[in-house]
Scaffold this active site. Structure first.
Site, PDB file in Angstrom:
ATOM      1  N   SER A  17     -14.476  36.099 -22.544  1.00 30.53           N
ATOM      2  CA  SER A  17     -13.118  36.685 -22.120  1.00 30.53           C
ATOM      3  C   SER A  17     -13.160  36.881 -20.774  1.00 30.53           C
ATOM      4  O   SER A  17     -13.954  36.457 -19.795  1.00 30.53           O
ATOM      5  CB  SER A  17     -13.816  38.095 -22.563  1.00 30.53           C
ATOM      6  N   THR A  18     -11.916  37.691 -19.961  1.00 35.84           N
ATOM      7  CA  THR A  18     -11.980  37.370 -18.401  1.00 35.84           C
ATOM      8  C   THR A  18     -12.757  38.215 -18.136  1.00 35.84           C
ATOM      9  O   THR A  18     -13.256  37.743 -16.855  1.00 35.84           O
ATOM     10  CB  THR A  18     -10.016  37.325 -18.538  1.00 35.84           C
TER      11      THR A  18
END
Ligand SMILES: [Zn+2]
Length: 477
Positions: A10-11
């Site tokens: 994920s970011t």
């Protein structure tokens, strides 16, 4: 053995050590080499959170498992597969197990092809869920802690006039002067739109965007400017200096409310507290006690409107579906005729104020005698204090005893006045007389606006029957 390697980042994960796609890929590759497995495909979801399985590579993996293309699914860590207990169990039990596909998570040394691995599924996914909840909790605790210690809460986007210094806000003197001006102009009567317009004319100094109604209004309600911080509706003293003093801020909030109400009434808002016609909201059907509503017809040829008041119980269902239709016998009343009748009644009162007294119930007790009594007690108190201070004729004990006696008398009278007031009508006779004598000439000759105001002061409600109309005056009980 054909292996499908699933990778997700994920970011937020990317910032953390060991979670990048390259690092995950490296470890999975090495593992497959040691085990002498063949990699069928790397399924990579970059920039997706694990809170659901709505991810393109995940969907591809599920399809390939369903089509029996792979024997084993390999991930670096269990939470790469999913961060939700429900989804983890769904994937392992309903997708992988169903197609006899094994599932291996490297980090936890977890392998569903073994008996131990199977038993661990439930436990592991419980931990995954727990971990996620802990992160959430920690973040919330962090925010609460910030608020309680008065640190900046909107550090990523400080209010115009402040600069974030890593802990709290510093004041940008130039921008702060603009904020001060906005408050000052607003309190001196300038409208929000005009303030924005003026600031933009000057080149919206200190700002890269133009001022708008929204941004000026936001500045007028932003509590940060008083040196406080707000979190979850609670206010904490902040570490940053105030730009606007508390008094100015509170005055501004009051003024905002007042101007908002004025705006409503200007737009002929049909709210009951600011209706357009003098009797709207005051009329009650005699037969079913519904509030009568105004119905307006198309203009006549001469341009005048016919408008009538009707009991809603007599109207067609589709207009008032929420109301139970009763067989109300109430008839339509022409608005103008009702208004003329009411004005005539007020005019009668005006010419003969004795009528007011005769209409007021004899039960009404006057508070005047009690008020006079109260004045007497207060005078005695003052006298007592003077005697005590100016002469030596009273000891402190006697003074205190006398004072107590007078104070309890005062208390008793006050209570009596309060209880009488509760039984009082909305208007006293005196107040009614004042209102009537304040009308310039006969009320029938006043303009609509003036009539409107008087009617609403003097009348509580009007009960409308087909042959008679009864006014409930504010000076009646
Ligand atoms: Zn009715």
């Amino acid at each position: 053995m054909l292996v499908g390697c699933y990778l997700r980042v994920s970011t937020i994960d990317q910032a953390e050590e060991g979670y990048s796609i390259e690092q995950q890929k490296d470890k999975l590759k090495q593992y497959c080499e040691v085990k002498d497995w063949d990699v069928y495909k790397f399924y990579i979801d970059a920039g997706f959170s694990g809170s659901n399985i709505n991810r393109p590579a995940m969907q591809e993996l599920i399809e390939d498992v369903n089509n029996n293309k792979i024997d084993t699914v390999l991930v670096y860590k269990l939470d790469r597969l999913s961060r939700s207990q429900k989804d983890t169990l769904y994937l392992i039990e309903d997708v992988f197990n169903k197609h006899k596909t094994a599932f291996v998570s490297l980090n936890e040394n977890f392998d569903t092809s073994t008996a131990f691995g199977k038993a661990s599924i439930g436990i592991l996914s419980v931990f995954a869920q727990l971990e996620r909840e802990q992160i959430k909790e920690r973040m919330q605790m962090g925010k609460m802690g910030r608020a309680k210690t008065g640190k900046a809460m909107n550090w990523w986007n400080p209010a115009f006039g402040y600069i974030y210094n890593g802990e709290t806000y510093d004041v940008d003197e130039f921008k702060a002067s603009i904020i001060k001006r906005i408050y000052k102009d607003y309190l001196s009567g300038v409208s929000i739109n005009k303030i924005a317009e003026n600031l933009n004319k000057e080149g919206h100094l200190g700002k890269d965007k133009k001022w708008s109604f929204r941004t000026v209004r936001m500045a007028l309600v932003n509590l940060d400017y008083t040196g406080n911080v707000k979190y979850h509706g609670k206010i904490y003293p902040g570490q940053h200096p105030a730009i606007i003093d508390k008094e100015t801020f509170n005055k501004t909030q009051k003024e905002l409310k007042i101007r908002q109400q004025e705006a409503y009434s200007r737009n002929n808002n049909p709210r009951p507290f600011q209706s357009k016609y003098m009797l709207s909201g005051l009329l009650e059907c005699k037969y079913c006690t519904c509030n009568m509503v105004l119905v307006q017809y198309r203009p006549r040829k001469d341009g005048t409107h016919l408008s009538v008041y009707k009991c809603p119980s007599t109207m067609r269902k589709k207009m008032f579906t929420q109301r139970q239709l009763s067989n109300c016998i109430s008839e339509t009343q022409e608005r103008q005729m009702l208004e003329e009748y009411v004005i005539k009644e007020i005019s009668k009162l005006q010419s003969n104020t004795d009528r007011i007294k005769s209409m007021t119930s004899s039960e009404t007790v006057n508070t005047d005698t009690y008020k006079a009594e109260l004045e007497k007690v207060e005078k005695s108190l003052k006298k007592l204090v003077n005697i005590y201070v100016d002469t030596d004729s009273l000891t402190i004990d006697i003074f205190n005893k006398k004072k107590e006696a007078l104070l309890s008398q005062k208390d008793a009278i006050n209570k009596k006045i309060q209880s009488i007031k509760k039984k009082q009508p909305d208007l006293s006779i005196k107040e009614t007389e004042d209102i009537l004598s304040g009308i310039n000439g006969n009320i029938a000759k006043a303009n609509y606006d003036a009539k409107y105001k008087i009617v609403r002061k003097l009348i509580k409600k009007i009960i409308v029957g087909n042959d008679e109309t009864t006014i409930k005056w504010a000076f009646e009980l």
